[in-house]
Design a protein around this motif. Structure first.
Motif, PDB file in Angstrom:
ATOM      1  N   VAL A 162     -17.910 -24.371  29.076  1.00 65.17           N
ATOM      2  CA  VAL A 162     -17.941 -22.914  28.516  1.00 65.17           C
ATOM      3  C   VAL A 162     -17.056 -22.930  26.912  1.00 65.17           C
ATOM      4  N   GLU A 163     -18.644 -22.596  26.028  1.00 70.60           N
ATOM      5  CA  GLU A 163     -17.389 -22.511  24.218  1.00 70.60           C
ATOM      6  C   GLU A 163     -18.011 -21.766  23.847  1.00 70.60           C
ATOM      7  N   SER A 164     -16.847 -21.568  23.161  1.00 73.68           N
ATOM      8  CA  SER A 164     -17.336 -20.158  22.502  1.00 73.68           C
ATOM      9  C   SER A 164     -16.617 -20.004  20.959  1.00 73.68           C
ATOM     10  N   PHE A 165     -17.167 -19.224  20.382  1.00 74.18           N
ATOM     11  CA  PHE A 165     -15.352 -19.132  18.823  1.00 74.18           C
ATOM     12  C   PHE A 165     -14.632 -18.104  19.065  1.00 74.18           C
ATOM     13  N   ASN A 166     -15.446 -17.142  20.535  1.00 70.77           N
ATOM     14  CA  ASN A 166     -14.347 -15.816  20.643  1.00 70.77           C
ATOM     15  C   ASN A 166     -13.397 -15.826  21.863  1.00 70.77           C
ATOM     16  N   ARG A 167     -12.498 -15.921  21.319  1.00 70.63           N
ATOM     17  CA  ARG A 167     -11.094 -16.192  22.272  1.00 70.63           C
ATOM     18  C   ARG A 167     -11.971 -14.676  23.285  1.00 70.63           C
ATOM     19  N   ASP A 168     -11.771 -13.542  23.337  1.00 71.28           N
ATOM     20  CA  ASP A 168     -12.019 -12.354  24.382  1.00 71.28           C
ATOM     21  C   ASP A 168     -13.189 -12.895  25.321  1.00 71.28           C
ATOM     22  N   SER A 169     -14.421 -13.834  24.610  1.00 77.79           N
ATOM     23  CA  SER A 169     -15.190 -14.227  25.455  1.00 77.79           C
ATOM     24  C   SER A 169     -14.088 -14.969  26.707  1.00 77.79           C
ATOM     25  N   LEU A 170     -13.607 -15.915  26.278  1.00 83.66           N
ATOM     26  CA  LEU A 170     -12.998 -17.380  26.823  1.00 83.66           C
ATOM     27  C   LEU A 170     -12.084 -16.449  27.984  1.00 83.66           C
ATOM     28  N   LEU A 171     -11.654 -15.686  27.397  1.00 76.87           N
ATOM     29  CA  LEU A 171     -10.397 -15.485  28.303  1.00 76.87           C
ATOM     30  C   LEU A 171     -11.823 -14.211  29.262  1.00 76.87           C
ATOM     31  N   ARG A 172     -11.682 -13.085  29.129  1.00 77.90           N
ATOM     32  CA  ARG A 172     -13.096 -12.748  29.593  1.00 77.90           C
ATOM     33  C   ARG A 172     -13.423 -13.446  31.268  1.00 77.90           C
ATOM     34  N   MET A 173     -14.085 -14.969  30.578  1.00 79.23           N
ATOM     35  CA  MET A 173     -15.181 -15.583  31.072  1.00 79.23           C
ATOM     36  C   MET A 173     -13.683 -16.259  32.455  1.00 79.23           C
ATOM     37  N   HIS A 174     -12.405 -17.211  31.716  1.00 78.20           N
ATOM     38  CA  HIS A 174     -11.133 -17.753  32.448  1.00 78.20           C
ATOM     39  C   HIS A 174     -10.697 -16.584  33.463  1.00 78.20           C
ATOM     40  N   GLN A 175     -10.792 -14.810  33.389  1.00 83.30           N
ATOM     41  CA  GLN A 175     -10.405 -14.411  34.689  1.00 83.30           C
ATOM     42  C   GLN A 175     -11.245 -13.998  35.495  1.00 83.30           C
ATOM     43  N   LEU A 176     -12.192 -14.901  35.515  1.00 85.94           N
ATOM     44  CA  LEU A 176     -13.568 -14.097  36.239  1.00 85.94           C
ATOM     45  C   LEU A 176     -13.987 -15.242  37.283  1.00 85.94           C
ATOM     46  N   ASN A 177     -13.494 -16.329  36.816  1.00 80.48           N
ATOM     47  CA  ASN A 177     -13.553 -17.742  37.213  1.00 80.48           C
ATOM     48  C   ASN A 177     -12.420 -18.833  36.625  1.00 80.48           C
ATOM     49  N   ARG A 178     -11.689 -18.722  37.112  1.00 82.59           N
ATOM     50  CA  ARG A 178     -10.646 -19.897  36.597  1.00 82.59           C
ATOM     51  C   ARG A 178     -11.170 -21.558  36.485  1.00 82.59           C
ATOM     52  N   LYS A 179     -11.889 -21.704  37.523  1.00 83.85           N
ATOM     53  CA  LYS A 179     -12.351 -23.313  37.241  1.00 83.85           C
ATOM     54  C   LYS A 179     -13.094 -23.550  36.330  1.00 83.85           C
TER      55      LYS A 179
END
Ligand code: G3P
Ligand code: CA
Length: 268
Positions: A162-179
């Motif tokens: 999963v890729e994004s320019f939006n860091r906050d969105s990637l951080l949310r993604m990472h929080q939801l599932n670290r894998k």
């Protein structure tokens, strides 16, 4: 021996079909992904937006105007409304030499349709395009990935990035599932420079970065690699640039012409 080493390394560069084989067929449509699959890329790339009724659809822009015969924002249309649009004719008009009758009337695919069609036979590079406009799009994407088994074996052999320019969105993604493997998109308007500290901050949540090729040099690639991270480059369509990026040992290239990249990498 040196040449063999170079060729061997070149062949391991990931071939990412950008918006499908979008140099040949209307971007982000089934036709583009079907064509891409005939070229055997390592990943197919797609951009996702969300409809008024909360369905993830595959489209690059927030508005339907450029790639369909409709107007307005994806978020103001229901899936049923989006499905009535023609996502192929614009391509025939823009590229008469590549136009095909079969492209007329192509539909905008729901993200899950692409997953259903290619699920086991493809790996997906998924861009959360405008996540700030779509509350909880990260959860929604994650649910779809889980439901379709795309996170099975994610530790050994990831089938999605999963890729994004939006860091906050990637951080949310990472929080939801670290894998889930994440890639931070960056666009440089001036020659690309990054500090080790910045890269290490990104490494807290992402496996690597994807940067625009024009502003990047070999030193940048080496720096990212030295930080133990992957480096993808978008969007590389010219063979000369593909050759250069291969010499620099980037992790992967986003290209509208996956067949060209194969030709470059397999050239003896
Ligand atoms: O995903 C890499 C690249 O696709 C980012 O730019 O505008 O083509 O989505 P864009
Ligand atoms: Ca993209």
């Amino acid at each position: 021996l040196h040449m063999q080493t170079v060729v061997a390394k070149q062949q391991s560069i990931y071939n990412v079909a950008h918006r499908g084989a979008s140099g040949y067929a209307p971007e982000n449509t089934m036709a583009a992904y079907e064509m891409a699959q005939t070229m055997k890329p390592d990943f197919i790339e797609l951009d996702v937006q969300m409809t008024k009724d909360g369905v993830l659809v595959v489209m690059h822009d927030e508005k339907v105007d450029r790639t369909t015969n409709g107007t307005g924002y994806v978020k103001d249309h229901t899936l049923a409304e989006i499905k009535r649009l023609d996502a192929g004719s614009w391509f025939n008009n823009a590229y008469p030499d590549k136009s095909k009758a079969a492209y007329v009337g192509l539909a905008v695919p729901a993200f899950e349709e692409v997953v259903a069609k290619f699920g086991r036979n493809a790996r997906f590079f998924i861009e959360l395009k405008s996540p700030e406009k779509y509350p909880a799009i990260e959860q929604k994407l994650l649910q779809i990935l889980e439901k379709n088994g795309l996170l099975d074996g994610v530790d050994q052999n990831p089938r999605v990035i999963v890729e994004s320019f939006n860091r906050d969105s990637l951080l949310r993604m990472h929080q939801l599932n670290r894998k889930v493997p994440l890639v931070q998109l960056i666009e440089y308007k001036t020659p690309a420079v990054v500090t080790d500290a910045e890269l290490q901050a990104i490494k807290q949540y992402a496996i690597g970065v994807a940067v625009n090729g024009e502003m990047m040099d070999r030193a940048y690639v080496q720096q990212v690699t030295a930080n133990g991270m992957q480096i993808y480059v978008y969007t590389v369509n010219e063979k000369k640039t593909m050759e250069k990026m291969a010499r620099w040992h980037v992790t992967g290239l986003f290209t509208n012409y996956p067949d060209r990249l194969h030709e470059v990498l397999n050239r003896k």
